[in-house]
Write an enzyme that holds these catalytic residues in place. Structure first.
Site, mmCIF file in Angstrom:
data_model
loop_
_atom_site.group_PDB
_atom_site.id
_atom_site.type_symbol
_atom_site.label_atom_id
_atom_site.label_comp_id
_atom_site.label_asym_id
_atom_site.label_seq_id
_atom_site.Cartn_x
_atom_site.Cartn_y
_atom_site.Cartn_z
ATOM 1 N N HIS A 98 55.094 68.253 0.377
ATOM 2 C CA HIS A 98 55.905 67.528 1.351
ATOM 3 C C HIS A 98 57.331 67.481 0.783
ATOM 4 O O HIS A 98 57.525 67.276 -0.420
ATOM 5 C CB HIS A 98 55.368 66.118 1.591
ATOM 6 C CG HIS A 98 54.238 66.084 2.580
ATOM 7 N ND1 HIS A 98 53.194 65.198 2.501
ATOM 8 C CD2 HIS A 98 53.990 66.857 3.684
ATOM 9 C CE1 HIS A 98 52.354 65.411 3.508
ATOM 10 N NE2 HIS A 98 52.813 66.405 4.236
ATOM 11 N N ASP A 119 59.792 65.512 0.544
ATOM 12 C CA ASP A 119 60.347 64.425 -0.267
ATOM 13 C C ASP A 119 59.840 64.455 -1.717
ATOM 14 O O ASP A 119 60.231 63.610 -2.514
ATOM 15 C CB ASP A 119 60.071 63.061 0.389
ATOM 16 C CG ASP A 119 58.600 62.834 0.690
ATOM 17 O OD1 ASP A 119 57.878 63.803 0.984
ATOM 18 O OD2 ASP A 119 58.156 61.665 0.640
ATOM 19 N N HIS A 120 59.002 65.444 -2.034
ATOM 20 C CA HIS A 120 58.500 65.539 -3.410
ATOM 21 C C HIS A 120 58.955 66.812 -4.132
ATOM 22 O O HIS A 120 58.693 66.961 -5.316
ATOM 23 C CB HIS A 120 56.974 65.438 -3.423
ATOM 24 C CG HIS A 120 56.485 64.084 -3.009
ATOM 25 N ND1 HIS A 120 56.055 63.138 -3.911
ATOM 26 C CD2 HIS A 120 56.416 63.497 -1.787
ATOM 27 C CE1 HIS A 120 55.725 62.029 -3.253
ATOM 28 N NE2 HIS A 120 55.937 62.224 -1.968
ATOM 29 N N ASP A 149 51.015 61.375 -3.381
ATOM 30 C CA ASP A 149 50.676 60.457 -2.298
ATOM 31 C C ASP A 149 49.163 60.462 -2.100
ATOM 32 O O ASP A 149 48.533 61.502 -2.252
ATOM 33 C CB ASP A 149 51.321 60.920 -1.006
ATOM 34 C CG ASP A 149 52.847 60.901 -1.041
ATOM 35 O OD1 ASP A 149 53.435 60.536 -2.047
ATOM 36 O OD2 ASP A 149 53.447 61.281 -0.035
ATOM 37 N N HIS A 199 57.093 54.735 -3.611
ATOM 38 C CA HIS A 199 56.946 55.508 -2.367
ATOM 39 C C HIS A 199 57.074 54.595 -1.149
ATOM 40 O O HIS A 199 56.280 54.641 -0.210
ATOM 41 C CB HIS A 199 55.596 56.258 -2.341
ATOM 42 C CG HIS A 199 55.606 57.433 -1.408
ATOM 43 N ND1 HIS A 199 55.045 57.385 -0.154
ATOM 44 C CD2 HIS A 199 56.128 58.671 -1.535
ATOM 45 C CE1 HIS A 199 55.200 58.560 0.439
ATOM 46 N NE2 HIS A 199 55.852 59.360 -0.376
#
Lengths: 302, 302
Positions: free
Chosen positions: A62, A64-65, A210, A268
């Site tokens: 993803h 955002d990582h 996550d 997160h």
């Protein structure tokens, strides 16, 4: 072992909070965990030397990582890095990187050693003289790994007065530190341990993001000194957390309790929370030794 | 027409300067030009509404010009955008984006309309009622386009006193503004122009980055109101500029002189310059109406 938070927001950057990135420091080596957009700017902001990063671990694909990774690699290249760099991530990340390198006509000046993660079991993925890293399986919408870092006990320093007392020749110091015993001129055997301070304990850090609430990770993170667990939502959003494969602050604390960890860091954070105190309060009501993973903060592990 | 600088550093971010990104504002539409890493953060910092961006133009596939694009698209998606978005870039950028969308299991909520750039000639790539955009060919290490934005003249507003003087029915106002003449009850013909303020002039902006000094762009940028031209180095580094397909501040100003532009903005500053004043001074010694493209500044075009 020390952990510095570079970003801990979920999905989109907001309120000056950045997407996920952390640096674990151990014996002068830096291990970068996730690399959201603008991680290289965050490294500069918090004066973390990117040249000291030896390994990068990417949990999942993803944006955002990992969207800060290519820019960081380009900057390392432009800064003249020659030291090899180990990258641990899902196989397909290399497809993206290779495409980006090819289209920009870039041939990295340093050796990027890629270690594809396998997502079907937890396993040791890296080990050197000071740390052992295990990947663990998160329960997320796409393949996602967590990482458990365990430092190795460090031998205690030599006690110089003892060495002198028994007239130990200097050339034997290293071997005695490594465990050799010493025999004096009169034939007396002095064990290695008598010349050394006690060894330091191993410490351990688990990164879990996550993921949905999942007790299957408990054996792997049992009794770690520091657990980072995602806590995207407050528990009044438990259904949304379940539907989007995320965890609530209360659930993160329940994991901390069940795994008997020493300390919990939550992060997160959803973009819906400008104020993070309610997330902290909710987690602390279940597990009191909890902190927020605020960027710029450094936490000692163990 | 107004131009806001979001970043104008070359290669690596440093001294709190960000990689290339600019926003051109015209009639309530925003056109994003290049999208270096952290552009979405810069949009937030300078309170530019990303929902108003209708088109994105990417000059080339060096990381400092596009690595912020995927994050921006993800954020638009997560923010619930439904309005279509036009993207102009080299064909292979879509290969990268499609791979990133697939690996993150993302299906954009909005229609991303991709317009591949052809790099073998300058040509009109976009036209609507208020602007015409032409791509031009830069001389860089990899395929690279510049962009010339030309606004269309806007019809002048109606003069209400004149309309009342001749008893023009309200239902004819729009047609008169569009150019219809008016015939009074007595048969007198009043031309449309008598009811309207003078039309606004067309204005033009040319974006030229990254490129070697190249006079082949002169016909395309001739007499533009504002020219942004890269000026990576001072002229004492002219050989390095040539070798790395970049331009010096002096050369950028020479292009401005030869193209008879009204105003010059220089940017794409090398990380070796903490102080940018020497670059400005060098350019102004050749073309006095020069400014530095400092992020956060907005320049009126025309």
């Amino acid at each position: 072992m020390e952990l510095t938070i570079l970003g801990s927001n979920s999905a989109t950057p907001i309120f000056n909070r950045h997407p996920t990135a952390q640096v674990l420091s151990l014996h002068n080596n830096l291990y970068l965990i996730d690399c959201g957009e603008a991680t290289q700017m965050q490294l500069m902001r918090y004066k973390v030397k990117m040249s000291r990063i030896s390994c990068i671990f990417i949990s999942h694909l993803h944006g955002d990582h990992y969207l800060g990774l290519t820019g960081l690699l380009f900057t390392m290249h432009l800064n003249g890095r020659t030291q090899e760099l180990h990258l641990f991530a899902q196989q397909e990340l290399m497809d993206i990187l290779e495409l980006q390198f090819r289209l920009s006509a870039t041939v990295l000046r340093f050796n990027l050693i890629f270690h594809p993660l396998r997502h079907y079991s937890s396993q040791i993925i890296f080990e050197d003289q000071s740390v052992k890293v295990k990947s663990i399986i998160m329960n997320h919408r796409i393949p996602c790994a967590g990482f458990v870092f365990t430092s190795k006990p460090v031998k205690g320093n030599l006690i110089i007065e003892k060495l002198r007392k028994y007239n130990v020749p200097v050339e034997l110091y290293n071997r005695i530190k490594e465990g050799d015993d010493f025999v004096t001129e009169t034939g007396e055997l002095i064990p290695s341990s008598e010349f050394c301070l006690p060894p330091s304990d191993a410490v351990s850090y688990a990164f879990c993001s996550d993921t949905r609430y999942s007790e299957s990770i408990l054996p792997d993170i049992s009794r770690v000194d520091l657990l980072y667990h995602e806590a995207t939502f407050l528990h009044d959003m438990a259904e949304r957390a379940e539907a989007t494969f995320h965890t609530t602050a209360r659930q993160a604390a329940q994991i901390a309790v069940k795994a008997s960890v020493k300390k919990l860091l939550i992060g997160h954070f959803s973009a819906r929370y400008r104020d993070l105190e309610p997330l902290l309060k909710e987690a602390r009501s279940v597990f009191s030794n909890t902190e927020l993973a605020i960027e710029g903060l450094t936490f000692k592990v163990g």
